[in-house]
Design an enzyme around this catalytic site. Structure first.
Site, PDB file in Angstrom:
ATOM      1  N   LYS A  15      -7.084  -0.561  11.622  1.00 13.64           N
ATOM      2  CA  LYS A  15      -6.520  -1.006  10.333  1.00 13.64           C
ATOM      3  C   LYS A  15      -5.269  -0.183  10.015  1.00 13.64           C
ATOM      4  CE  LYS A  15      -6.048  -1.191   5.710  1.00 13.64           C
ATOM      5  NZ  LYS A  15      -5.125  -0.408   4.899  1.00 13.64           N
ATOM      6  N   ASP A  57       4.235 -14.425  11.691  1.00 11.12           N
ATOM      7  CA  ASP A  57       2.934 -14.881  11.200  1.00 11.12           C
ATOM      8  C   ASP A  57       1.908 -13.753  11.362  1.00 11.12           C
ATOM      9  OD1 ASP A  57       0.454 -16.054  10.889  1.00 11.12           O
ATOM     10  OD2 ASP A  57       0.958 -17.865  11.998  1.00 11.12           O
ATOM     11  N   GLU A  77       0.830  -1.216   0.000  1.00  9.10           N
ATOM     12  CA  GLU A  77       0.000   0.000   0.000  1.00  9.10           C
ATOM     13  C   GLU A  77       0.863   1.264   0.000  1.00  9.10           C
ATOM     14  OE1 GLU A  77      -3.186   0.009   2.898  1.00  9.10           O
ATOM     15  OE2 GLU A  77      -3.244   2.198   2.908  1.00  9.10           O
ATOM     16  N   HIS A 118      -2.235  10.772   0.266  1.00 10.81           N
ATOM     17  CA  HIS A 118      -2.401   9.413  -0.243  1.00 10.81           C
ATOM     18  C   HIS A 118      -2.400   9.396  -1.774  1.00 10.81           C
ATOM     19  CE1 HIS A 118      -3.568   5.255   0.048  1.00 10.81           C
ATOM     20  NE2 HIS A 118      -4.456   5.487  -0.907  1.00 10.81           N
TER      21      HIS A 118
HETATM   22  C1  MEV Z   1      -5.562   3.413   5.284  1.00  7.80           C
HETATM   23  O1  MEV Z   1      -4.863   2.251   4.901  1.00  7.80           O
HETATM   24  C2  MEV Z   1      -5.546   3.579   6.781  1.00  7.80           C
HETATM   25  C3  MEV Z   1      -6.373   4.745   7.325  1.00  7.80           C
HETATM   26  O2  MEV Z   1      -7.724   4.627   6.868  1.00  7.80           O
HETATM   27  C4  MEV Z   1      -6.318   4.638   8.827  1.00  7.80           C
HETATM   28  C5  MEV Z   1      -7.250   5.586   9.557  1.00  7.80           C
HETATM   29  O3  MEV Z   1      -8.296   5.971   8.997  1.00  7.80           O
HETATM   30  O4  MEV Z   1      -6.929   5.910  10.713  1.00  7.80           O
HETATM   31  C6  MEV Z   1      -5.851   6.065   6.842  1.00  7.80           C
END
Ligand code: MEV
Length: 450
Positions: free
Chosen positions: A280, A296, A85, A393
């Site tokens: 995430k 793992d 990513e 991003h």
């Molecule tokens: C993207 O991979 C992760 C985010 O969505 C985490 C978040 O929203 O805190 C940017």
């Protein structure tokens, strides 16, 4: 026509590819060539990868990036990250640099206990089973001595074994719930071997126990397996600084930033939809180091999310506060990691990553991994509460879009320059590249901006 195939695993790699290419693909030659293109030219290295799993047909690459400038407990690290990513490595590096000038990251291992269970069915008197277990407990340790000898030399072993009555959940269901210290290994093989011996000892000793009736002697073991839920194998990563030192962004005061940031964390603490995305982002940092160090990531993922829901509602792994003018941001995360065994001495890039980290112990690696998660979370929340994440991003994602558009190096260079000042989107990039292809490239900036 059925595509079922007998004896597939016995075919050679080439035969497997031929079968697959002919059965599933429009152009078998192209498919076969693609898979071969990803083979390593070094036959020894390729054989190593072939033998990691079954039915290997090719390699699946992930980029390996590095994030420099991390200071953890006063020591400097460059952290390896294997992840596909865009933005993740850049975000980690940015956070590392930010905190390096504000005291760095602190990390503390809170505990390192691992868990395994023998799940079994016993039909009979519960008190009798307890008496039997107490009388037999030492046998479980004695019978596993050959397995635990080496681990004990390294400072680990079986910590405790308990009998747990689970009959309120399922009739006749009991467990041997055992805890382990596995030092620098993740410990899955060690734990599972101990558990399988416990299961044998349990059945054999029950048959010899005179106080049991014939029914009671007949213990049925359902399964013996470690748990990837390790709520007592936890590390804390933390950063803190006076509020006024949070002064990177000219458009927002440090106080406003700190308050917005804390609100963003509070929302993730109480709102599961947000908590999942918040965590995430933490896992972006955690998984990429876990993968790069040959650990793992499925085990880590399963354990971390169970921990995030341990109070009955899925919640944020990280927390933030302001006390006496000091901003503190921290994360507690369960991590069962190893720096010996498994892939650590097999995969050349895992060896590379561990050498780069200075051959850490499992505890030190827990600290590094947790810090990568916290750094990632800090970067995400900082963007989300200020500029929004899409700006950064999409800039990072631009190269992927340009590759999809099969842009040449020259087109890429011009696009990167153009999008320094313009908003990136797939269609904007496509328009830009198409425009480049229809006009004199030397005039692109001028023409496009009109
Ligand atoms: C993207 O991979 C992760 C985010 O969505 C985490 C978040 O929203 O805190 C940017």
């Amino acid at each position: 026509m059925s595509r079922a195939i007998a004896g597939f695993s016995k075919l050679s790699k080439e035969q497997k590819i031929d079968w697959l290419a002919n059965e599933y693909f429009k152009s078998p030659e192209e498919t076969s060539a693609l898979l071969r293109k990803y083979w390593n030219t070094d036959d020894v290295l390729q054989k190593l990868h072939d033998e990691f799993i079954e039915n290997t047909i090719s390699n699946f690459y992930l980029p390996l990036g590095i994030a420099p400038n991390f200071t953890i407990n006063g020591r400097e690290y460059t952290i390896p990250m294997a992840i596909e990513e865009s933005s993740v490595v850049a975000a980690a590096s940015k956070s590392a640099k930010f905190w390096a000038t504000r005291g760095g990251f602190k990390a503390t291992v809170l505990d390192t206990e691992k868990i395994g269970q023998v799940h079994f069915m016993y039909t009979g008197d519960a008190e009798k089973l307890t008496t039997f277990f107490e009388a037999t407990k030492q046998e479980f340790f004695t019978d596993t001595e050959t397995i635990t000898k080496n681990m004990q030399k390294r400072g680990g072993g079986i910590l405790n074994i308990e009998l747990r009555d689970k009959t309120a959940l399922i009739p006749n269901y009991y467990q041997l719930h055992a805890t382990f210290e596995t030092v620098d290994s993740m410990g899955a093989n060690f734990i599972n071997s101990c558990l399988e011996q416990f299961s044998k000892t349990l059945r054999e000793e029950a048959l010899l126990y005179n106080a049991f009736t014939e029914d009671e002697k007949n213990i049925h073991v359902v399964m013996s397996i470690l748990s990837n839920y390790v709520p007592n194998c936890v590390v804390r990563a933390e950063v803190s600084c006076p509020i006024e030192d949070l002064n990177e962004d000219k458009n927002i005061s440090p106080e406003e930033f700190a308050n917005k940031f804390i609100n963003a964390v509070k929302i993730a603490e109480v709102e599961p939809y947000r908590a999942v995305t918040h965590n995430k982002g933490i896992m972006n940092g955690i998984d990429s180091v876990v993968v790069a160090t040959g650990n793992d990531f499925r085990a880590v993922e399963a354990g971390v999310h169970a921990y995030a829901a341990r109070n009955g509602q899925y919640s944020s792994l990280s927390h933030a506060k302001i006390e006496h003018g000091i901003f503190t941001f921290w994360l507690d995360v369960p991590l069962a990691l190893g720096t010996v065994g498994g892939l650590t001495t097999l995969h050349p890039l895992v060896k590379f990553s561990l050498e780069m980290l200075g051959y850490p112990s499992a505890q030190e690696l827990m600290q590094i991994v947790a810090v990568a998660g916290l750094a990632q979370n800090f970067a995400a929340l900082r963007s989300l509460t200020t500029t929004g994440i899409q700006q950064g991003h999409m800039k990072m994602h631009l190269m992927n879009i340009l590759n999809q558009l099969e842009a040449t190096d020259n087109e890429k260079q011009q696009a990167v320059k153009h999008f320094e000042k313009n908003t990136v989107s797939h269609s904007a990039a496509a328009d830009f590249v198409n425009h480049l292809r229809t006009i004199d490239p030397t005039r692109i900036e001028e023409d496009f901006l009109q």
